[in-house]
Design an enzyme around this catalytic site. Structure first.
Site, short mmCIF file in Angstrom:
data_model
loop_
_atom_site.label_atom_id
_atom_site.label_comp_id
_atom_site.label_asym_id
_atom_site.label_seq_id
_atom_site.Cartn_x
_atom_site.Cartn_y
_atom_site.Cartn_z
N ASN A 6 0.88 -1.17 0.00
CA ASN A 6 0.00 0.00 0.00
C ASN A 6 0.91 1.23 0.00
OD1 ASN A 6 -1.82 2.04 0.42
ND2 ASN A 6 -2.32 1.47 2.53
N LYS A 51 0.14 4.31 -0.38
CA LYS A 51 -0.44 5.54 0.17
C LYS A 51 -0.13 6.73 -0.76
CE LYS A 51 -0.15 3.36 4.62
NZ LYS A 51 -0.11 3.44 6.05
N HIS A 111 -9.63 1.75 4.23
CA HIS A 111 -8.39 1.84 5.02
C HIS A 111 -8.62 2.79 6.20
CE1 HIS A 111 -4.31 2.83 6.17
NE2 HIS A 111 -3.95 1.69 5.60
N GLU A 153 -6.91 5.10 7.40
CA GLU A 153 -6.61 6.51 7.12
C GLU A 153 -7.77 7.18 6.40
OE1 GLU A 153 -2.84 5.76 5.26
OE2 GLU A 153 -2.05 5.14 7.21
N GLU A 165 -6.03 -4.56 10.14
CA GLU A 165 -4.96 -3.60 10.40
C GLU A 165 -5.24 -2.84 11.68
OE1 GLU A 165 -2.72 -2.45 6.60
OE2 GLU A 165 -4.45 -1.16 6.72
N GLY A 222 2.22 2.19 10.69
CA GLY A 222 3.24 3.23 10.60
C GLY A 222 3.93 3.54 11.91
N SER A 266 2.86 -2.18 10.34
CA SER A 266 4.30 -2.36 10.63
C SER A 266 4.80 -3.76 10.30
CB SER A 266 4.60 -2.00 12.09
OG SER A 266 4.34 -0.63 12.31
P1 PGA Z 1 2.58 0.22 7.54
O1 PGA Z 1 1.15 0.51 6.85
O2 PGA Z 1 3.05 -1.11 7.01
O3 PGA Z 1 3.45 1.34 7.11
O4 PGA Z 1 2.36 0.16 9.02
C1 PGA Z 1 0.24 -0.51 6.62
C2 PGA Z 1 -1.02 0.05 6.00
O5 PGA Z 1 -1.46 1.13 6.43
O6 PGA Z 1 -1.63 -0.55 5.09
#
Ligand code: PGA
Length: 258
Positions: free
Chosen positions: A9, A11, A100, A102, A171, A177, A217
């Site tokens: 992903n 982003k 997601h 976010e 998630e 993150g 992560s």
């Molecule tokens: P990350 O993000 O691996 O940077 O923690 C995962 C995601 O938001 O899909």
């Protein structure tokens, strides 16, 4: 047997001019090359809208599936800034992320809009990776199962007509993150909980075949342990998927595990 999937992903990262280098490094570092790996693992990258057209050309060359990160549920109309399923398909995109955290957090997506999107995509034969996950406050209040159940059931009900193209991504928001991934044990517990919800809502055979990815992560250091768990069918990978060497190492762990 569920085929594992490692999904990147990106982003709001990456520019078109970086794609050629990314795919060439990824292909060189994956053991036996990408085409070979794809026999055992599905590999997908969710890209920003501006990369999708070019990304779809790289998808034809390397076999890696390219997905969008969002889509609107209406077919067309006065929805400034939005993109429809048909528009994605026109540039060769057959898959998308939906819901997601976010998007839920910063763009006011709700279980209801997520459900509208899931229904619209599946009706148009677009593959969906739909995301669920609890916040740190919800986890500390011991509401993880309640939240996951609410989010997941909204998605499963929306997919009722044909869930074959649906993938769920668990998630935990506190793991995204932050560098603090869930332990493999915690992730497995929630994945099993989600699989039981799938069985309750859509029946045992769908629960047996639907893939559930872990995200938050995930990196080369924890990939093998997470993928070894029986209900973790792959990963949704943010930061580490932007680095072709790291993403390739994770794919290589996936190959050893498959
Ligand atoms: P990350 O993000 O691996 O940077 O923690 C995962 C995601 O938001 O899909």
């Amino acid at each position: 047997m569920r085929k594992p999937m490692l999904a990147g992903n990106w982003k709001m990262n990456m520019l078109n001019h970086q794609l050629a280098e990314f795919f060439s490094v990824l292909d060189a570092r994956v053991a036996g090359g990408l085409k070979n790996a794809l026999e055992k693992i599905d590999i997908l990258i969710a890209m920003p809208a501006t990369l999708l057209s070019n990304g779809s050309d790289f998808s034809s060359k390397y076999g890696v599936e390219v997905a969008a990160q969002n889509v609107h549920w209406q077919e067309s109309g006065a929805y400034t800034g939005e993109i429809s399923v048909a528009m994605l398909k026109e540039v060769g995109i057959q898959a998308t992320l939906i819901g997601h955290s976010e998007r839920r957090q910063y763009f006011a997506e709700t279980d209801e809009t997520v459900a509208e999107k899931v229904t619209a995509c599946l009706a148009q034969k677009m593959k969906v990776i739909a995301c669920v996950g609890e916040t740190i406050e919800e986890r500390e209040a011991e509401h993880t199962e309640k939240i996951i159940e609410k989010q997941t059931v909204a998605i499963l009900k929306a997919a009722n007509a044909d869930p074959s193209q649906l993938i769920i991504a668990y998630e935990p928001v506190w793991a995204i993150g932050t560098g603090l991934a869930a332990t493999a044990e915690h992730a497995q517990e929630v994945h099993k909980f989600i699989r039981d919800l799938i069985e309750r809502e859509l029946g045992a055979s769908t629960a047996e075949t639907m893939r559930i990815l872990y995200g938050g992560s995930m990196k080369p250091e924890n990939t093998a342990e997470l993928l070894a768990k029986p209900d973790i069918d792959g990963g949704l990978i943010g930061g580490a998927s932007l680095k072709p060497n790291s993403f390739a190492d994770m794919i290589n762990f996936g190959l050893l595990n498959s």
